[in-house]
Design an enzyme around this catalytic site. Structure first.
Site, PDB file in Angstrom:
ATOM      1  CG  ASP A   1      33.321   8.600  36.904  1.00  0.00           C
ATOM      2  OD1 ASP A   1      33.621   9.200  35.856  1.00  0.00           O
ATOM      3  OD2 ASP A   1      33.528   9.074  38.036  1.00  0.00           O
TER       4      ASP A   1
ATOM      5  CG  ASP B   1      45.603  11.657  21.745  1.00  0.00           C
ATOM      6  OD1 ASP B   1      44.841  12.205  20.945  1.00  0.00           O
ATOM      7  OD2 ASP B   1      45.621  11.913  22.960  1.00  0.00           O
TER       8      ASP B   1
END
Ligand SMILES: *[C@@H]1O[C@H](CO)[C@@H](O)[C@H](O)[C@H]1NC(C)=O
Ligand SMILES: *[C@@H]1O[C@H](CO)[C@@H](O)[C@H](O)[C@H]1NC(C)=O
Ligand SMILES: *[C@@H]1O[C@H](CO)[C@@H](O)[C@H](O)[C@H]1NC(C)=O
Ligand SMILES: *[C@@H]1O[C@H](CO)[C@@H](O)[C@H](O)[C@H]1NC(C)=O
Length: 570
Positions: free
Chosen positions: A140, A60
């Protein structure tokens, strides 16, 4: 310069959402491949004027902006290999949106709120011209997502080389109260400022399969509260990635700052649908008092796309320098992951496009930024000529693998248009009726990356159909013969172009760049981009033709082609 007083408004305590995040990973992570780099020296597919870094994976475009006379482009980048992973914000700058200079990475994992990755986001200009960036941090190994803020360290530096993370990050996070799905919460937009003094920003999300743009509001850009309702949502559409929300003028191609609203203003909501891997947009009305967006027609009806080929995760920004809105987008490869690793890179960006509302109000129009025309050299112009049914004419005098070509056709009668009994999906129609399927009115258009004996070519063409009393103009990009190597994705793409074939010219502009075919039909009403990897038609072995494989003759009223110079790209 000292750290701006802006941060003094912030509360310097490390905030962290109290919610416990139970989530599934949304990306497959191939740790062994993420750091592979074994670039081959055979590189016929690297682009000469489409943006790409020297090597590795990109996706992106992020945080585009214009600051002190300089365009900034950040992008999702894997510094360690040619497949997705290890994502940081790479940074390049430009004076003209054509030639780009790389700088050091702008945002990299460094704190608890982004330790597992710095994903997409957008820039906003605060009053006084101070840019800030909101981006998604991964916290995470399950890809749980939060939104973070950075600001430039030195506002006197037009290159904005260094960025400082807000001490209060993350500023928006899933928790037990807001019930936001932590693996479906990403890609903050450029924020806009309401007359009430509140900033608003959207974050892409979903609940079950209902895609949505969650709205957050803030007075100081640091403390954000979630609005009661998303700005917009639609059932069955799945995850909304990279939302973009911006105003357009109903009677002018000029761009507007993202915060502008008013009687002559319409709004566009674009989302990148994760399930479909395409960028769709809606045109509608933004009610600032209710903070909702009412589209003229929703996803359930006819769907509009920026590009009907390969194009994803796009983002616009307002270019204050030239008073226009610019669209940037990512095009991925059509080759196998093994081939990407072999060539050592994957992903490019499209040529930046000016974007505005068509005067019909029914769709947007896109056109390559005018600056790209600086690369044009050695013009070739044809006089008006008839292209007979079955005829093939070579366009000589250009570097056919690196060329910008504009062609216009005129048809005099439509009796030989093929008949459709009912509306058909244009991409399906193009797959069934490629360049080799003879028709009445068409196929006529261009053969690109054609090898000498036509064993390989990519065909971009028009074909006219009759549906009841109306005529439909189809634009196709047919990749089925683009390469002798058949393990590439050779899918054909198609779109209907809203032009009247008897009273308007059928125009096509195609930007050809070694492995890119970026086509603008009907003066930017329908855009189709494809990625192709010819094995014979490479570099000076590539040829370009105008062709007509219909039975009816057509007239070429214009053909102009320019060999393209190489841009400085990183
Ligand atoms: C800030 O940027 C300006 C312009 O590049 C430079 O002259 C100045 O030294 C920079 N200041 C700091 C503290 O780095
Ligand atoms: C949350 O998102 C993940 C990843 O897309 C999905 O697997 C899960 O079903 C979602 N949960 C809900 C409640 O929508
Ligand atoms: C990239 O390309 C492949 C194959 O050509 C396609 O299936 C995939 O969905 C594409 N898009 C994205 C956004 O990954
Ligand atoms: C034109 O049509 C004929 C017959 O279907 C086919 O053999 C030929 O390959 C086509 N030409 C192109 C350029 O596709």
């Amino acid at each position: 310069m000292a750290v701006s007083s802006f941060w003094l408004l912030a509360i310097f305590s490390l905030f962290f959402g109290h919610g416990v995040l139970h989530v599934d990973a949304s990306h497959h992570v191939y740790r062994n491949l993420q750091t592979v780099s074994s670039a081959s020296s055979y590189q016929p597919y690297r682009t000469a004027y489409h943006f790409q870094p020297p090597q590795n994976w990109i996706n992106d475009p992020n945080g585009p902006m214009y600051y002190k006379g300089v365009y900034h482009l950040f992008y999702q980048y894997n510094p360690k290999g040619a497949i997705w992973g290890n994502i940081v914000w790479a940074h390049s700058i430009s004076k003209d949106l054509v030639n780009w200079t790389p700088l050091d990475h702008a945002i990299q994992p460094s704190q608890r709120s982004d330790f597992y990755g710095c994903w997409s986001g957008s820039a906003t200009m605060l009053p006084g011209g101070r840019p800030v960036i909101l981006y998604t941090g991964i916290i995470d190994a399950k890809n749980s997502q939060v939104q973070n803020l950075v600001m430039p360290k030195n506002l006197s530096d037009p290159y904005l080389r260094e960025w400082v993370k807000a001490p209060k990050n993350p500023l928006m996070a899933p928790n037990s109260a807001n019930k936001i799905n932590a693996t479906s919460f990403r890609d903050p937009t450029t924020a806009w400022l309401g007359k009430d003094g509140w900033w608003r920003v959207l974050v892409g999300s979903k609940r079950d399969s209902r895609g949505m743009a969650i709205l957050f509001k803030s007075k100081d850009f640091v403390n954000w509260v979630q609005a009661k309702h998303p700005l917009h949502s639609a059932k069955g559409t799945g995850m909304w990635e990279c939302p973009d929300f911006f105003p357009v003028l109903s009677e002018s191609p000029s761009g507007l700052d993202t915060s502008v609203n008013g009687p002559d203003v319409r709004h566009v909501l674009k989302v990148s649908l994760d399930d479909k891997k395409h960028d769709y947009y809606l045109i509608g009305t933004y009610n600032a008092a209710k903070d909702n967006f009412i589209p003229d027609s929703g996803f359930e009806s006819y769907v509009l796309r920026y590009d009907y080929g390969k194009y994803y995760a796009s983002k616009t920004f307002f270019d204050e320098g030239k008073n226009r809105r610019i669209l940037l987008g990512w095009m991925n490869e059509s080759s196998s992951e093994a081939d990407d690793i072999k060539k050592g890179w994957a992903g490019i960006h499209a040529i930046p496009r000016a974007i505005w509302l068509h005067k019909s109000g029914k769709q947007l129009v896109q056109w390559p930024v005018e600056e790209i025309e600086k690369l044009r050299t050695k013009p070739v112009n044809w006089p008006t000529k008839v292209l007979k049914g079955g005829e093939l004419l070579q366009v000589t005098g250009v570097t056919a693998a690196q060329v910008d070509v504009e062609i216009s056709f005129e048809v005099n009668e439509l009796r030989r248009a093929e008949t459709l009994d009912k509306w058909v999906d244009p991409q399906d129609l193009c797959s069934r009726k490629g360049a080799a399927a003879k028709g009445g009115m068409g196929p006529f258009g261009l053969l690109i990356f054609a090898s000498k004996g036509l064993q390989e070519y990519t065909a971009v063409f028009f074909r006219i159909f009759r549906l009841q009393s109306k005529h439909l103009v189809l634009l196709c990009s047919d990749q089925s013969r683009s390469s002798l190597k058949k393990d590439n994705d050779l899918t054909s793409y198609g779109a209907f172009v809203d032009v009247d074939p008897l009273n308007e010219k059928l125009s096509l502009r195609t930007l050809i760049d070694h492995s890119v075919v970026e086509s603008f039909g009907g003066e930017g009403k329908a855009v189709i981009t494809s990625r192709v990897y010819p094995t014979l038609a490479i570099n000076d072995k590539a040829q370009l033709y105008a062709f007509n494989n219909g039975t009816a003759d057509v007239k070429i009223t214009r053909l102009s082609a320019w060999s393209m110079k190489k841009a400085q790209i990183n």
